[in-house]
Write an enzyme that holds these catalytic residues in place. Structure first.
Site, PDB file in Angstrom:
ATOM      1  N   ARG A 167     -61.983-120.276  42.130  1.00 26.46           N
ATOM      2  CA  ARG A 167     -61.848-120.600  43.546  1.00 26.46           C
ATOM      3  C   ARG A 167     -63.166-120.898  44.236  1.00 26.46           C
ATOM      4  O   ARG A 167     -63.271-121.838  45.015  1.00 26.46           O
ATOM      5  CB  ARG A 167     -61.162-119.439  44.259  1.00 26.46           C
TER       6      ARG A 167
ATOM      7  N   LEU B 132     -52.497-109.216  42.986  1.00 26.63           N
ATOM      8  CA  LEU B 132     -51.241-108.479  42.802  1.00 26.63           C
ATOM      9  C   LEU B 132     -51.411-107.499  41.651  1.00 26.63           C
ATOM     10  O   LEU B 132     -50.953-106.359  41.707  1.00 26.63           O
ATOM     11  CB  LEU B 132     -50.103-109.453  42.520  1.00 26.63           C
TER      12      LEU B 132
ATOM     13  N   GLY C  57     -50.557 -97.760  55.000  1.00 23.82           N
ATOM     14  CA  GLY C  57     -50.288 -99.094  54.465  1.00 23.82           C
ATOM     15  C   GLY C  57     -49.255 -99.013  53.364  1.00 23.82           C
ATOM     16  O   GLY C  57     -49.356 -98.172  52.464  1.00 23.82           O
TER      17      GLY C  57
ATOM     18  N   LEU D 240     -48.229-103.742  48.509  1.00 26.03           N
ATOM     19  CA  LEU D 240     -48.077-103.514  47.064  1.00 26.03           C
ATOM     20  C   LEU D 240     -48.731-102.220  46.615  1.00 26.03           C
ATOM     21  O   LEU D 240     -48.106-101.405  45.935  1.00 26.03           O
ATOM     22  CB  LEU D 240     -48.715-104.666  46.292  1.00 26.03           C
ATOM     23  N   ALA D 241     -49.995-102.014  46.992  1.00 23.64           N
ATOM     24  CA  ALA D 241     -50.706-100.826  46.526  1.00 23.64           C
ATOM     25  C   ALA D 241     -50.114 -99.564  47.148  1.00 23.64           C
ATOM     26  O   ALA D 241     -49.809 -98.598  46.445  1.00 23.64           O
ATOM     27  CB  ALA D 241     -52.193-100.935  46.856  1.00 23.64           C
TER      28      ALA D 241
END
Lengths: 640, 252
Positions: free
Chosen positions: A333, A444, A43, A46-47
């Site tokens: 949320r 993020l 993968g 971002l990470a």
């Protein structure tokens, strides 16, 4: 595994100096020594991209795999609203401690103090790093960085690049990764699906992949394996995740012994474009940042079929502002989502389906001007208009909650290592940091904190204790066996030759998971899910149809390989939700609620991380990590 | 609505391809273009036929995966829109719709409508970055950046790397893509120090990948789903001349 005790491996010491002190004790390798090691990263969002770039800078040799053609396509790119950091540029009383507390409270006291504090602490470094890479964050006229507000907090700490913050941060990490590719430290394997983990003597030493272009099954060996494979929202079929986002890498690791933590903690995002028809392939998010200027309302009258503009002010129920005067439209949320469901269930929903609420910008446009709104949210308004054929500058948006993010994931310790030594999990793919509910603009932050600033240190420490072995070990029996097993799985699926399209089965699974393990759960529904999921599994293995050859690009086969793991995961999610006899954050059990319909936690019995072990023929086994709170007081979340 | 599709089918880069006809009836005009293709593919799978391969992922117009030619135009008829954001209401009942892959020497066909755009990655990795290691960065607000420059840099950085510019260009030039990255970094103080080296290397890689030259027709920008401006190309040219002159003077 039965006597196995979960240990977070967090060091002792004061919360605010813990990470810095701990870092000093970790083993180090010089770039020359690091050059002897091979690191596999699955993968490159971002990470993954940030970890790959940083480890390569330290001298390690990186082999990075993705099912995408390029790291820039990873789903991190679609994150809209922003990234939190405790910079306190606005001088509104923000601090690392405050970000830490907001995150713990937002997660409804189901995350680990030590990890969350470290995350808050590192948030400021992320902004510095990204700015240095040339990430074009929004700025004020004086040239300094701008901030906006997000749900669940009362300070302004979110950095953003219009509604495309994820894109800009990912392109930043991608540029750092590209620099290392150019330097010869990173080898990128595009269009490769990871289909298994290989362990040798109990340690993660490699992977099995399928080349999506020619179907070739291959194995790769390394000294350490990092999973940065994102979340599993697509178990619900319809979600805001990209089409290919899947749980397969994590699920294969789980089957090989990595515990899966809090699988039922899934985030339902309150502001998405509602489902419109049966062909719908995915849902589109409208950033939470819109709730800075948009007001959520429904008609006071049930089954009101008038157009929004024809409903006078006094007949509108701005229910979030009414119930939560302190936070108003910016409640977290989980709260916003559940309240939307509640008003729709009560017959106050709007639109053709009655399953939507309004998000209205009229007041903000009147007070601040259309140009201001356009600059802040232009791309989101365009996207909304494109999809719905309605102009949100003129009529309010219609929105409804949708699955968006998964707090659950592979269990990791303070070092971000799973229960398989040598197998690390970073970003959304692990369970850490967000507890039972993630605050906006924190995904993020976590992905980059893990990738740039945590994993590179803890992985170096792990590798320093391992003898480097650069030789190709894929002829070892463990690798050969893993390849054979993968080939057999594919052969089995190809030979089903039924008459159901993979998507049909997936849609059926998604409906069960959404109805029974979605925004609200109860014992009866969860038991129903546990009964019906094995039937879907059987249907899949008897009736699915894959045309063409597995030795070729075959997008139906790719989907089938992902769906078979989603089905197994869905069952585990239902077990987890059933086992947790309390409500907390996004996990709302109908049986456990306060008189005001808020989540009722049970700290006495459930103040733990539920980490599940895989059993091939039988129920999953539960391991508990008790959560200890030394620096915050447990209390009922209130946003009133 | 009913539609008549003509779709380029090609099983691999080694085989020849050709157009196939498909008819879909009772298509809901409110579904997206890719959802229409999903319906076609489900139908093909039911008939035990090979579904049409195409790249797509986020379906929100940001990942840059999707993109093919619809009636001769990259991403179809709607301005500033990727294929995944295009809806069937952009077409009329009984329309003929022609689907072909992006055509360019540097984008080989992988299968049907899916093409290989790895050349874009190689252009970026040649020098499309700021050379700063993790942890080396100073305090972010120590370098104020004029808002106009930051906004301009953002507009250039908004490129999604889909390749529509190349497909739209009669020379298959990658100038818009390359110049967007050069501009993004040239507009910011962080990128300034390496600017000459960056533009030289990126242009050299672009040429080596077989992309054509730019003759300023502007088709790239007109068809770009993110409306990346042609000004970027002018900026690249200026930076390129500056860099060439710079090295000329240094040599002297």
């Amino acid at each position: 595994m039965n006597n196995f005790k979960l240990n977070s491996n967090a060091p002792n010491g004061e919360l605010h100096t813990k990470w810095e002190d701990y870092k000093k004790t970790l083993n180090k390798l010089t770039p020359e020594e690091a050059n002897k090691y091979k690191v596999i990263i699955i993968g490159t969002g971002l990470a993954g991209a940030s970890a790959a770039a940083t480890l390569a800078e330290k001298g390690f040799n990186i082999h990075a795999f993705s099912y995408h053609e390029s790291p820039r396509r990873a789903h991190s790119i679609a994150a809209q609203g922003g990234i939190n950091a405790a910079k306190n540029y606005k001088q509104d009383g923000d601090s690392v401690m405050r970000l830490f507390y907001d995150t713990i409270k937002g997660g409804d006291f189901r995350s680990r103090e030590d990890n969350v504090y470290r995350l808050a602490e590192l948030s400021v470094n992320i902004i510095d790093q990204c700015v240095a890479q040339g990430v074009p964050f929004a700025r004020e006229y004086g040239g300094l960085l701008d901030n906006r507000s997000f749900g669940g907090v009362q300070v302004s700490r979110t950095f953003y690049a219009r509604g495309q913050t994820g894109q800009q941060l990912l392109l930043g990490a991608y540029s750092a990764l590209s620099r290392q590719t150019n330097a010869g430290k990173v080898t990128f394997y595009p269009r490769h699906d990871m289909l298994d983990i290989v362990t040798v003597d109990g340690k993660a030493k490699g992977i099995v992949t399928r080349n999506l272009l020619n179907g070739k099954i291959e194995s790769h060996s390394a000294d350490v394996v990092i999973l940065a494979t994102g979340g599993y929202s697509n178990v619900y079929y319809l979600s805001t995740n990209a089409m290919a986002s899947n749980v397969t890498a994590n699920w294969r690791a789980h089957r090989k012994g990595a515990l899966f933590a809090n699988p039922s903690f899934t985030q339902i995002h309150p502001t998405c474009i509602p489902v419109k028809n049966d062909f719908q392939s995915k849902l589109t998010l409208m950033s939470e940042s819109l709730r800075n200027d948009g007001r959520v309302w429904v008609p006071k009258k049930k089954n009101d079929t008038r157009k929004a503009v024809d409903i006078p002010e006094e007949e509108r129920d701005y229910y979030l502002e009414r119930i939560y005067p302190a936070f108003g439209n910016l409640v977290p949320r989980d709260v916003a989502s559940r309240r939307a469901k509640e008003v729709c269930d009560n017959g106050q929903g709007v639109g053709n389906t009655g399953v939507a609420v309004y998000l209205d910008f009229k007041k903000a446009i009147k007070e601040k001007g259309e140009q201001f709104i356009k600059e802040k949210y232009g791309n989101l308004f365009d996207m909304y208009q494109n999809i719905t054929d309605e102009n949100p500058y003129k009529t309010p948006m219609k929105i409804y909650p949708a699955v968006h993010y998964t707090m659950g994931g592979l269990w990791v310790d303070y070092n971000l290592m799973t229960t398989i030594p040598g197998l690390f999990s970073i970003g959304e793919s692990n369970f850490s940091d967000h507890g039972a509910n993630r605050l906006g603009a924190s995904a993020l932050m976590q992905g980059l904190a893990d990738g740039y600033f945590v994993a590179p240190h803890t992985i170096m420490d792990y590798l320093a204790t391992e003898n480097p072995d650069f030789s190709n070990k894929t002829d070892q029996k463990e690798f050969v066996a893993a390849v054979e097993e993968t080939e057999k799985d594919i052969e089995d699926i190809m030979s089903i030759k039924g008459d159901l399209v993979v998507d049909e089965v997936h849609r059926e699974l998604g409906k069960v998971v959404w109805d029974k393990v979605g925004m609200a759960r109860d014992k009866k529904g969860l038991n129903h899910a546990i009964d019906s999921i094995p039937k879907i599994k059987e249907k899949f293995w008897k009736n699915v149809s894959i045309p063409g050859s597995d030795k070729d690009m075959n997008q139906e086969l790719e989907k089938a390989l992902r769906l078979k793991d989603f089905i197994e995961l869905a069952e585990l999610m239902a077990h987890d939700a059933l086992d947790r006899n309390e409500s907390c954050g996004a996990h709302f059990r109908e049986e456990y609620q306060t008189p005001e319909n808020e989540a009722e936690r049970n700290d006495k019995d459930f103040k733990y991380v539920a980490a599940w072990g895989y059993n091939k023929n039988g129920k999953p086994s539960l391991f508990k990590e008790e959560l200890k709170y030394k620096n915050v007081k447990l209390k009922t979340r209130s946003y009133k | 609505m009913n539609i008549n599709l003509k779709i380029w089918r090609q099983s691999s880069d080694k085989k020849d391809g050709k157009l196939h006809d498909y008819r879909l009836e009772n298509v809901d005009p409110n579904i997206s273009f890719l959802e229409m293709l999903d319906i076609l593919n489900n139908k093909l799978v039911k008939e035990k036929k090979d579904p049409v391969a195409f790249d797509h992922d986020c379906r929100e117009g940001i990942c840059g995966s999707c993109g093919f030619m619809i009636n001769g135009r990259p991403h179809g008829p709607q301005k500033a829109t990727t294929v995944c954001q295009l809806h069937m209401r952009s077409f009329k009942d009984e329309d003929d719709i022609l689907l072909e892959p992006f055509r360019a020497k540097s984008f080989g066909v992988i299968k049907d409508l899916s093409v290989d755009r790895k050349s874009f990655d190689r252009i970026i990795s040649s020098s499309g970055f700021v050379s700063v290691d993790t942890g080396e960065a100073g305090e972010a607000n120590y370098i104020p950046i004029e808002k106009n420059n930051a906004d301009e840099a953002f507009l250039s950085a908004a490129c999604i790397g889909c390749g529509a510019c190349v497909a739209a260009c009669k020379n298959s030039s990658a100038m818009l893509f390359t110049s967007a990255k050069v501009s993004h970094l040239a507009l910011l103080p962080q990128g300034e120090k390496e600017q000459a080296d960056r533009v030289n290397k990126m242009v050299a890689t672009m040429d080596a990948e077989g992309f054509g030259a730019c003759t300023n027709t502007g088709a790239c920008s007109a068809e770009c789903p993110k409306e990346i401006s042609q000004t970027n190309i002018a900026r690249l040219n200026r930076e390129f001349v500056k860099a060439q002159l710079g090295s000329f003077i240094k040599k002297k």
